[in-house]
Write an enzyme that holds these catalytic residues in place. Structure first.
Site, short mmCIF file in Angstrom:
data_model
loop_
_atom_site.label_atom_id
_atom_site.label_comp_id
_atom_site.label_asym_id
_atom_site.label_seq_id
_atom_site.Cartn_x
_atom_site.Cartn_y
_atom_site.Cartn_z
N ARG A 7 0.47 28.83 -11.64
CA ARG A 7 0.32 29.89 -10.64
C ARG A 7 1.63 30.23 -9.94
NH1 ARG A 7 -3.28 31.75 -7.39
NH2 ARG A 7 -2.43 30.71 -5.57
N ASN B 279 -2.89 44.31 2.22
CA ASN B 279 -4.03 44.33 1.30
C ASN B 279 -5.13 45.20 1.91
OD1 ASN B 279 -5.74 43.59 -0.86
ND2 ASN B 279 -6.65 41.94 0.34
N THR B 280 -5.76 46.01 1.08
CA THR B 280 -6.94 46.74 1.54
C THR B 280 -8.16 45.96 1.09
OG1 THR B 280 -7.11 48.06 -0.47
CG2 THR B 280 -5.77 48.96 1.31
N HIS B 281 -9.20 45.96 1.93
CA HIS B 281 -10.39 45.16 1.59
C HIS B 281 -11.65 45.93 1.96
CE1 HIS B 281 -12.58 41.55 0.62
NE2 HIS B 281 -13.28 41.72 1.72
N ARG C 103 -6.30 39.21 -7.89
CA ARG C 103 -5.91 37.80 -8.09
C ARG C 103 -5.32 37.29 -6.78
NH1 ARG C 103 -5.50 34.89 -12.51
NH2 ARG C 103 -5.90 36.67 -13.84
N SER D 11 -11.07 47.30 5.77
CA SER D 11 -9.98 46.70 6.54
C SER D 11 -8.66 46.82 5.79
CB SER D 11 -10.22 45.20 6.77
OG SER D 11 -11.49 44.95 7.33
N GLY E 57 -4.34 32.64 2.74
CA GLY E 57 -5.78 32.46 2.59
C GLY E 57 -6.42 33.59 1.81
C1 GAR Z 1 -10.90 48.67 -3.29
O1 GAR Z 1 -12.12 48.78 -2.62
C2 GAR Z 1 -10.10 47.50 -2.74
O2 GAR Z 1 -10.21 47.35 -1.37
C3 GAR Z 1 -10.76 46.36 -3.46
O3 GAR Z 1 -10.85 46.81 -4.78
C4 GAR Z 1 -11.09 48.23 -4.75
C5 GAR Z 1 -10.13 48.89 -5.69
O4 GAR Z 1 -10.60 50.16 -6.06
N1 GAR Z 1 -10.01 45.16 -3.31
C6 GAR Z 1 -10.58 43.97 -3.17
O5 GAR Z 1 -11.78 43.78 -3.21
C7 GAR Z 1 -9.61 42.82 -2.97
N2 GAR Z 1 -10.29 41.66 -2.49
P1 GAR Z 1 -9.71 51.15 -6.94
O6 GAR Z 1 -9.19 50.35 -8.15
O7 GAR Z 1 -10.65 52.23 -7.33
O8 GAR Z 1 -8.59 51.65 -6.07
#
Ligand code: GAR
Length: 195
Positions: A64, A106-108, A90, A135, A142
């Site tokens: 990793r 990061n977008t969540h 990842r 968010s 984490g």
């Molecule tokens: C988004 O909702 C992003 O926040 C999420 O993956 C999606 C990507 O969509 N990320 C996570 O869940 C990270 N833990 P996209 O490929 O259509 O932009």
């Protein structure tokens, strides 16, 4: 102009929205490269904009930290001011986080600290909540535990499927990301003017 590297793993619809905003001048940033850990279909958006792409695959049995260092070197070669994980699925090794945080976002698709992890939308539906959210956070070591920069609630409708709810959440993620990057760009340019 804020130099941004975006990392994705999937379809990159949020990346696409961000590229459109940068191209229209609505966000004072330029995406200098888009990378992925797999051959993600979303890399096509970057290619359409003539933006360089790269893949740094995580092979089975890979170390990793070694992978994280390789990925960090690839990203650093584009000299970004800011790195955005946009659907990058990842967990980032700390060797990568240390190189770029706090300029690592990061977008969540949840109202953190609710529903961290890879299945936030599915988990919200399974929990039977009436609202979830979106968010934008700074990445730390984490799982979705870093400082929250922006977040907004999104209602869960009776008729929602995982896909329909995720689509509405993504629309909010796009707005939040634009707000956060606008703030960072304004702060950076004020700092440059001061010096
Ligand atoms: C988004 O909702 C992003 O926040 C999420 O993956 C999606 C990507 O969509 N990320 C996570 O869940 C990270 N833990 P996209 O490929 O259509 O932009």
């Amino acid at each position: 102009m804020l130099r941004v590297v975006v990392l994705i793993s999937g379809s990159g619809s949020n990346l696409r929205a961000f590229l459109d905003l940068c191209a229209s001048g609505a966000v004072d940033a330029t995406v200098v490269a888009v990378g992925a850990d797999v051959d993600a279909s979303g890399l096509a958006h970057a290619r359409q904009f003539g933006i360089p792409t790269f893949v740094e695959p995580f092979a089975t049995g890979d170390d990793r930290d070694a992978w994280g260092s390789r990925l960090a070197d690839r990203v650093a070669s584009f000299e970004p001011d800011l790195v955005i994980l946009s659907g990058f699925m990842r967990l980032m090794p700390s060797v990568f986080v240390r190189r770029f945080a706090p300029m690592l976002l990061n977008t969540h698709p949840a109202f953190l600290p609710e529903f961290p992890g890879a299945h936030a939308v599915r988990d919200a539906i399974a929990a039977g909540v009436t609202e979830t959210g979106a968010s934008v956070i700074v990445v730390d070591d984490g799982v979705d535990t870093g400082p929250i920069l922006a977040q907004r609630r999104v209602p869960v409708l009776e008729s929602d499927t995982e896909d329909s709810l995720h689509e509405r959440i993504k629309n909010v993620e796009r707005e939040l990301l634009a707000e956060v990057v606008r703030d960072i760009a304004a702060r950076e340019s004020a700092a440059i003017e001061e010096n």
